[in-house]
Design a protein around this motif. Structure first.
Motif, mmCIF file in Angstrom:
data_model
loop_
_atom_site.group_PDB
_atom_site.id
_atom_site.type_symbol
_atom_site.label_atom_id
_atom_site.label_comp_id
_atom_site.label_asym_id
_atom_site.label_seq_id
_atom_site.Cartn_x
_atom_site.Cartn_y
_atom_site.Cartn_z
ATOM 1 N N ARG A 293 0.955 -1.226 -0.154
ATOM 2 C CA ARG A 293 0.121 -0.034 0.013
ATOM 3 C C ARG A 293 0.837 1.208 0.162
ATOM 4 O O ARG A 293 2.089 1.096 0.409
ATOM 5 C CB ARG A 293 -1.008 -0.106 1.347
ATOM 6 C CG ARG A 293 -0.153 0.051 2.479
ATOM 7 C CD ARG A 293 -1.262 0.172 3.791
ATOM 8 N NE ARG A 293 -2.186 -0.909 3.983
ATOM 9 C CZ ARG A 293 -1.981 -1.940 4.563
ATOM 10 N NH1 ARG A 293 -0.899 -2.038 4.842
ATOM 11 N NH2 ARG A 293 -2.920 -2.864 4.271
ATOM 12 N N MET A 294 0.472 2.284 -0.546
ATOM 13 C CA MET A 294 1.418 3.558 -0.723
ATOM 14 C C MET A 294 0.837 4.483 0.122
ATOM 15 O O MET A 294 -0.341 4.830 0.552
ATOM 16 C CB MET A 294 1.131 3.865 -2.298
ATOM 17 C CG MET A 294 1.933 2.973 -2.893
ATOM 18 S SD MET A 294 2.204 3.625 -4.577
ATOM 19 C CE MET A 294 0.651 3.661 -5.489
ATOM 20 N N SER A 295 1.727 5.301 0.731
ATOM 21 C CA SER A 295 1.460 6.617 1.521
ATOM 22 C C SER A 295 0.511 7.548 0.916
ATOM 23 O O SER A 295 -0.374 8.146 1.772
ATOM 24 C CB SER A 295 2.736 7.171 1.811
ATOM 25 O OG SER A 295 3.291 7.669 0.709
ATOM 26 N N GLY A 296 0.480 7.733 -0.356
ATOM 27 C CA GLY A 296 -0.367 8.590 -0.895
ATOM 28 C C GLY A 296 -1.955 7.948 -1.221
ATOM 29 O O GLY A 296 -2.665 8.621 -1.725
ATOM 30 N N GLY A 297 -1.899 6.680 -1.023
ATOM 31 C CA GLY A 297 -3.397 6.170 -1.372
ATOM 32 C C GLY A 297 -3.015 5.083 -2.247
ATOM 33 O O GLY A 297 -2.223 5.449 -3.336
ATOM 34 N N GLY A 298 -3.763 4.181 -2.345
ATOM 35 C CA GLY A 298 -3.836 3.297 -3.620
ATOM 36 C C GLY A 298 -2.609 2.027 -3.438
ATOM 37 O O GLY A 298 -2.045 1.840 -2.315
ATOM 38 N N ALA A 299 -2.656 1.177 -4.248
ATOM 39 C CA ALA A 299 -1.863 -0.137 -3.996
ATOM 40 C C ALA A 299 -0.727 0.057 -5.077
ATOM 41 O O ALA A 299 -1.214 0.357 -6.246
ATOM 42 C CB ALA A 299 -2.634 -1.348 -3.968
ATOM 43 N N ALA A 300 0.155 -0.808 -4.978
ATOM 44 C CA ALA A 300 1.293 -1.086 -5.728
ATOM 45 C C ALA A 300 1.798 -2.705 -5.850
ATOM 46 O O ALA A 300 1.583 -3.062 -4.718
ATOM 47 C CB ALA A 300 2.454 -0.210 -5.860
ATOM 48 N N LEU B 87 -0.188 5.211 5.372
ATOM 49 C CA LEU B 87 0.466 4.007 5.983
ATOM 50 C C LEU B 87 0.351 4.127 7.590
ATOM 51 O O LEU B 87 0.340 5.059 8.185
ATOM 52 C CB LEU B 87 1.934 3.930 5.692
ATOM 53 C CG LEU B 87 2.448 4.121 4.126
ATOM 54 C CD1 LEU B 87 3.727 4.209 4.090
ATOM 55 C CD2 LEU B 87 1.648 2.914 3.477
ATOM 56 N N VAL B 88 0.074 3.091 8.034
ATOM 57 C CA VAL B 88 0.013 2.894 9.674
ATOM 58 C C VAL B 88 1.393 2.324 9.962
ATOM 59 O O VAL B 88 1.793 1.119 9.987
ATOM 60 C CB VAL B 88 -1.087 1.974 10.000
ATOM 61 C CG1 VAL B 88 -1.165 1.695 11.593
ATOM 62 C CG2 VAL B 88 -2.609 2.441 9.591
ATOM 63 N N LEU B 89 2.252 3.163 11.001
ATOM 64 C CA LEU B 89 3.584 2.603 11.275
ATOM 65 C C LEU B 89 3.345 1.921 12.484
ATOM 66 O O LEU B 89 3.953 1.181 12.666
ATOM 67 C CB LEU B 89 4.291 4.013 11.338
ATOM 68 C CG LEU B 89 4.550 4.792 10.116
ATOM 69 C CD1 LEU B 89 5.344 5.987 10.415
ATOM 70 C CD2 LEU B 89 4.939 4.135 8.987
ATOM 71 N N ARG B 90 2.347 2.534 13.504
ATOM 72 C CA ARG B 90 2.114 1.880 14.569
ATOM 73 C C ARG B 90 0.597 1.861 15.031
ATOM 74 O O ARG B 90 -0.040 2.786 14.616
ATOM 75 C CB ARG B 90 2.610 2.676 15.756
ATOM 76 C CG ARG B 90 4.213 2.807 15.829
ATOM 77 C CD ARG B 90 4.646 1.368 16.654
ATOM 78 N NE ARG B 90 6.264 1.669 16.887
ATOM 79 C CZ ARG B 90 7.241 1.631 15.832
ATOM 80 N NH1 ARG B 90 6.829 1.321 14.603
ATOM 81 N NH2 ARG B 90 8.467 1.770 16.149
ATOM 82 N N ASP B 91 0.243 0.672 15.576
ATOM 83 C CA ASP B 91 -1.148 0.515 15.758
ATOM 84 C C ASP B 91 -1.496 -0.521 17.170
ATOM 85 O O ASP B 91 -1.046 -1.358 17.008
ATOM 86 C CB ASP B 91 -1.600 -0.186 14.558
ATOM 87 C CG ASP B 91 -3.298 -0.472 14.490
ATOM 88 O OD1 ASP B 91 -3.831 0.152 15.686
ATOM 89 O OD2 ASP B 91 -3.825 -0.872 13.884
ATOM 90 N N GLN B 92 -2.064 0.257 18.023
ATOM 91 C CA GLN B 92 -2.314 -0.286 19.241
ATOM 92 C C GLN B 92 -3.714 -0.038 19.689
ATOM 93 O O GLN B 92 -4.289 0.915 19.352
ATOM 94 C CB GLN B 92 -1.273 -0.008 20.268
ATOM 95 C CG GLN B 92 -0.963 1.590 20.456
ATOM 96 C CD GLN B 92 0.185 2.139 21.400
ATOM 97 O OE1 GLN B 92 1.245 1.357 21.182
ATOM 98 N NE2 GLN B 92 0.080 3.034 22.139
ATOM 99 N N PRO B 93 -4.211 -0.784 20.973
ATOM 100 C CA PRO B 93 -5.514 -0.460 21.427
ATOM 101 C C PRO B 93 -5.606 0.702 22.117
ATOM 102 O O PRO B 93 -4.521 1.437 22.652
ATOM 103 C CB PRO B 93 -5.940 -1.509 22.361
ATOM 104 C CG PRO B 93 -4.762 -2.594 21.896
ATOM 105 C CD PRO B 93 -3.710 -1.989 21.367
ATOM 106 N N LEU B 94 -6.606 1.853 21.995
ATOM 107 C CA LEU B 94 -6.834 2.825 22.602
ATOM 108 C C LEU B 94 -7.745 2.777 23.942
ATOM 109 O O LEU B 94 -8.923 2.446 23.771
ATOM 110 C CB LEU B 94 -7.603 3.851 21.885
ATOM 111 C CG LEU B 94 -7.878 5.210 22.457
ATOM 112 C CD1 LEU B 94 -6.712 5.942 22.810
ATOM 113 C CD2 LEU B 94 -8.594 6.201 21.485
ATOM 114 N N PRO B 95 -7.118 2.764 25.078
ATOM 115 C CA PRO B 95 -7.972 2.607 26.262
ATOM 116 C C PRO B 95 -8.966 3.961 26.349
ATOM 117 O O PRO B 95 -8.521 5.025 26.005
ATOM 118 C CB PRO B 95 -6.942 2.481 27.351
ATOM 119 C CG PRO B 95 -5.849 3.295 26.938
ATOM 120 C CD PRO B 95 -5.835 3.135 25.437
ATOM 121 N N ASN B 96 -10.145 3.462 27.063
ATOM 122 C CA ASN B 96 -11.182 4.640 27.309
ATOM 123 C C ASN B 96 -11.199 5.355 26.392
ATOM 124 O O ASN B 96 -11.187 6.796 26.222
ATOM 125 C CB ASN B 96 -10.504 5.250 28.641
ATOM 126 C CG ASN B 96 -10.355 4.587 29.782
ATOM 127 O OD1 ASN B 96 -11.220 3.396 30.034
ATOM 128 N ND2 ASN B 96 -9.334 4.354 30.530
#
Length: 814
Positions: free
Chosen positions: A522-529, A600-609
């Motif tokens: 996936r690309m940072s500007g949107g779309g796929a390659a 692009l998602v560099l980090r992804d973790q649960p958001l409490p509360n």
């Protein structure tokens, strides 16, 4: 030295000179072969208004620039660099004695930016205006703007096929149009029709036919370098020298094609559009035209340009055909039909309406004017221009107001696309300037390696080791040295592992992050390659992508370099955002904290509360996308429909409870009941009918029951439910229960007549009516005759109006 042979343009040169004496601007229309390029500049040398000023002749291509300068110098019997000089990228032959300077449009634009007053210039001649190249349209626009300071500056727009009236309008009312006749021998057109074979094989067959049909050399037009080489292979061994001609060839090889062949030798020149105009290839008696051209097309939706092969215009086809009639009668073989020719566009599409406008927007910003404020033959499209300006802002070349920055001025001075200019300037600041120059040159030239993997790092290593095509490698080194010279960078060894960083600086919107199978990004500007799974880069977690095919769904990656996340975090820290996302997914609200660079998602973790308001917004958004999350039961639908009927009668009194209206106003009526609701199961348990009913005051509920009741009492004493789902409310009741009823029932205080569906004992409709009295005295007799034998246990009196209504059979009737 013998006088040059006469040319058709000679007859109108006095008119041209007179027009330029009377006014500053002229449009010169001269067909191919008339001699406008090689005679018009010479005619202006002795004009009094010149006062020793230089004449600039602008040509669209390097080969045409050098060829025109050479012919002009020959006619003046002066060496190149004397009275006639030229400038192309990497090469210049000029001196203090130069009176006519032939230069490419790109170099002219740079000169104009450096000297808007065009000091020492008496006239500018724009050749081949009909090609409608974007940089020539820009040169016209900026020169006209500059002419406001130079009322003595002469401008001549020269064209072979363009509608001269359009340029006259651009130059201003009263601009004279000087027309020359062409020197064109008759050219016989041979229509071969669209081939069933591939273009190279079809072209090879047509070239053999042209060689067999008559004497002379053959000029064949093909879209690009690849088709040229494949056509040469398809020709095999023939009794003629096969010579390619395209822009990326070494200059010496191009020059050899323009010189006459040896005595008795026949030649086949396989050329791109480079041979359409401004060149004379000696000895050509036949043209073979595939009818295709390769042109750049910019797609604002993807933000990428791609080369597309398109049919030529009628004007371009005539231009190509004319190459066969320069020296005598000729022949033109076209790989399409006469009927198809009539369907071609009359003229080439202006490049400015389909090109990447970032270079043009940067040039206008450097000039200090908004693009729409300039005079254009065709204005650049607003969408593509907006995207170009946004890119320049992302590269920090312009500020929020669109004014050029100091960084932008550095980019504008480089003969590079703003992306590559930004990369080179940033590379210099990082101590990677020499590597940046090599990489910019590699990206600006055709690939010099035979195998086609995507790895740019490997290409830089190959360049350093002297591998790959020697001619292409030489062009790359020459270009890189020029850029190093412009920035004062020394050539030094560099670590090719920094290539990914530099590519990312040029293409921040094309950072790729692995997704799914190897080779998918996936690309940072949107779309796929995508890359082939076998490519060495396919297993990378991150890529910096330089070159794609522009496909909006899943673009093919041609050239890229590996990148690590730490580099992304370090170099784009100011563009990385921490975003709390609360959204509906997998039948529930999800709350995540993400570090994102573009898409692009560099980090992804649960958001409490998560914030309750954000959860509520996510639930409401989900319901709007998927209304079936709510329990739209029969009772809810009935309530909607009853209120809906009354709304049609009294829209100012009753609310609109259609599903569309309810979904639009969820915040008003449903939101208070969604506290602590975050899953689909909880939504399914909502008492939706009661929630809706609570929106009505007590008096309105009472009136609803009275005016749009759920049930009606019928003569038998039964209470029958009303169906409000159709255009009119329906009472579906057994026929025997309506005996004695003389009128159809009404609701809404008599304003709505209920449609009665009279049912058989098997509860099948036997009559639909809103006129019960008419039914009893009319069609009842036919119904009775048809059904009494089938349902003998049920009463079928002759006089239903005096019969006792009943829900029972005869045996049980009282």
């Amino acid at each position: 030295m013998a006088s040059p042979p006469p040319l058709p343009i000679d007859a109108v040169l006095p008119d041209l000179c007179a027009a330029l004496t009377a006014g500053p601007r002229v449009v010169l229309h001269a067909p191919p072969g008339a001699g406008k390029t090689t005679r018009a500049p010479l005619a202006l040398l002795d004009q009094a208004w010149r006062r020793g000023g230089k004449i600039l002749l602008l040509e669209p291509r390097r080969l045409a620039t050098r060829a025109a300068a050479s012919r002009l110098a020959q006619q003046l019997n002066t060496p190149l660099g004397g009275r006639v000089g030229y400038r192309v990228r990497h090469t210049a032959e000029v001196s203090a004695a130069t009176e006519i300077e032939v230069l490419t449009t790109g170099l002219y634009l740079r000169r104009l930016q450096d000297d808007p007053g065009l000091e020492g210039v008496a006239a500018v001649l724009f050749d081949e205006v009909h090609e409608r190249a974007a940089d020539l349209d820009l040169a016209l626009a900026l020169t006209l703007d500059a002419a406001g300071l130079r009322d003595d500056l002469r401008l001549v727009a020269m064209s072979a096929t363009l509608d001269g009236a359009a340029v006259q309008r651009l130059f201003g009312d009263g601009t004279p149009l000087v027309r020359a006749q062409g020197r064109q021998y008759p050219v016989e057109t041979v229509w071969l029709g669209r081939p069933t074979a591939r273009v190279p094989e079809a072209m090879a067959a047509a070239i053999r036919q042209a060689l067999n049909d008559g004497p002379g050399d053959v000029l064949a037009f093909l879209p690009g370098q690849g088709e040229i080489h494949r056509t040469a292979q398809a020709l095999g061994r023939i009794d003629a020298a096969v010579l390619p001609l395209y822009g990326d060839m070494p200059l010496e090889a191009q020059d050899r094609v323009l010189k006459p062949g040896t005595a008795g030798e026949r030649r086949v020149v396989l050329a791109t559009a480079i041979a359409e105009t401004s060149l004379t290839i000696e000895g050509v008696a036949a043209v073979v035209d595939c009818g295709l051209a390769r042109v750049p097309r910019f797609d604002p939706a993807s933000g990428m340009s791609r080369l597309m092969t398109v049919p030529v215009s009628q004007a371009t086809a005539e231009q190509r055909s004319g190459r066969a009639g320069r020296l005598g009668p000729g022949r033109c073989y076209r790989l399409w039909s006469e009927a198809e020719h009539r369907g071609l566009s009359p003229f080439p599409a202006p490049e400015v309406v389909s090109a990447d406008l970032a270079p043009l927007a940067l040039a206008a910003a450097e000039w200090g004017v908004a693009v729409p404020d300039l005079a254009w033959l065709d204005p650049p499209p607003a969408g593509a221009l907006g995207q170009a300006t946004a890119l320049l802002a992302e590269l920090r070349a312009v500020d929020a107001s669109g004014r050029i920055t100091a960084h932008g001025r550095k980019l504008a001075r480089l003969p590079l696309h703003p992306r590559l200019g930004h990369m080179l300037v940033r590379a210099d600041a990082l101590g990677l300037g020499s590597l940046g120059a090599d990489l910019a040159a590699v990206l600006g030239e055709r690939d010099f390696l035979a195998d086609r993997d995507a790895d740019l790092t490997r290409r830089i290593e190959a360049l350093q080791r002297g591998q790959g095509d020697p001619a292409a490698r030489q062009r790359i080194r020459q270009s890189a040295d020029q850029m190093r010279g412009l920035l004062g960078i020394r050539r030094t060894p560099a670590d090719p592992q920094a290539v990914g960083l530099l590519v990312a600086l040029a293409y921040p919107d094309r950072l790729g992050q692995a997704r799914g199978a190897p080779g998918q990004f996936r690309m940072s500007g949107g779309g796929a390659a995508q890359l082939p799974a076998t490519d060495a880069l396919a297993a990378c977690r991150y890529l910096a992508i330089a070159d794609l095919d522009g496909d909006r769904t899943n673009a093919k990656i041609y050239r890229a370099a590996s990148l690590d996340e730490a580099t992304v975090e370090a170099e784009f820290a100011d563009q990385i955002q921490t975003i709390d996302r609360i959204f509906w997914d997998q039948a529930a609200v999800q709350a995540r904290r993400q570090r994102r660079f573009g898409q692009l998602v560099l980090r992804d973790q649960p958001l409490p509360n998560p914030a309750p308001d954000a959860v509520l917004a996510a639930v409401i958004a989900a319901i709007r996308v998927e209304p079936t999350l709510l329990p739209w039961s029969d009772s809810v639908r009935s309530l909607q429909q009853r209120v809906g009927l009354l709304h049609t009668l009294e829209p100012d009194l009753w609310p609109d409870w259609s599903e569309t209206a309810l979904l639009a106003s969820l915040e008003d009526w449903l939101a208070p009941h969604l506290t602590n609701v975050a899953r689909a199961g909880q939504l399914a348990q909502l008492p939706l009918a009661a929630i809706l009913a609570d929106q009505l005051e007590w008096a309105m509920r009472q009136r609803l029951d009275a005016d749009a009741p759920t049930h009606l009492a019928v003569p038998s004493g039964s209470r029958i439910a009303l169906d409000y789902s159709g255009e009119r409310p329906v009472l579906a009741v057994k026929l025997q229960e309506m005996f004695s009823a003389t009128a159809s029932p009404t609701i809404a205080r008599g304003r709505v007549v209920v449609q009665v569906h009279l049912l058989s004992p098997a509860r099948r409709p036997v009559q639909v009516t809103d006129d019960l009295a008419g039914f009893w005295t009319g069609s009842y007799r036919a119904v009775r005759a048809d059904l009494r034998g089938r349902y003998p246990k049920h009463p079928w009196p002759e006089d239903p109006l005096s019969a006792v209504p009943t829900a029972r059979t005869k045996a049980r009737a009282p």
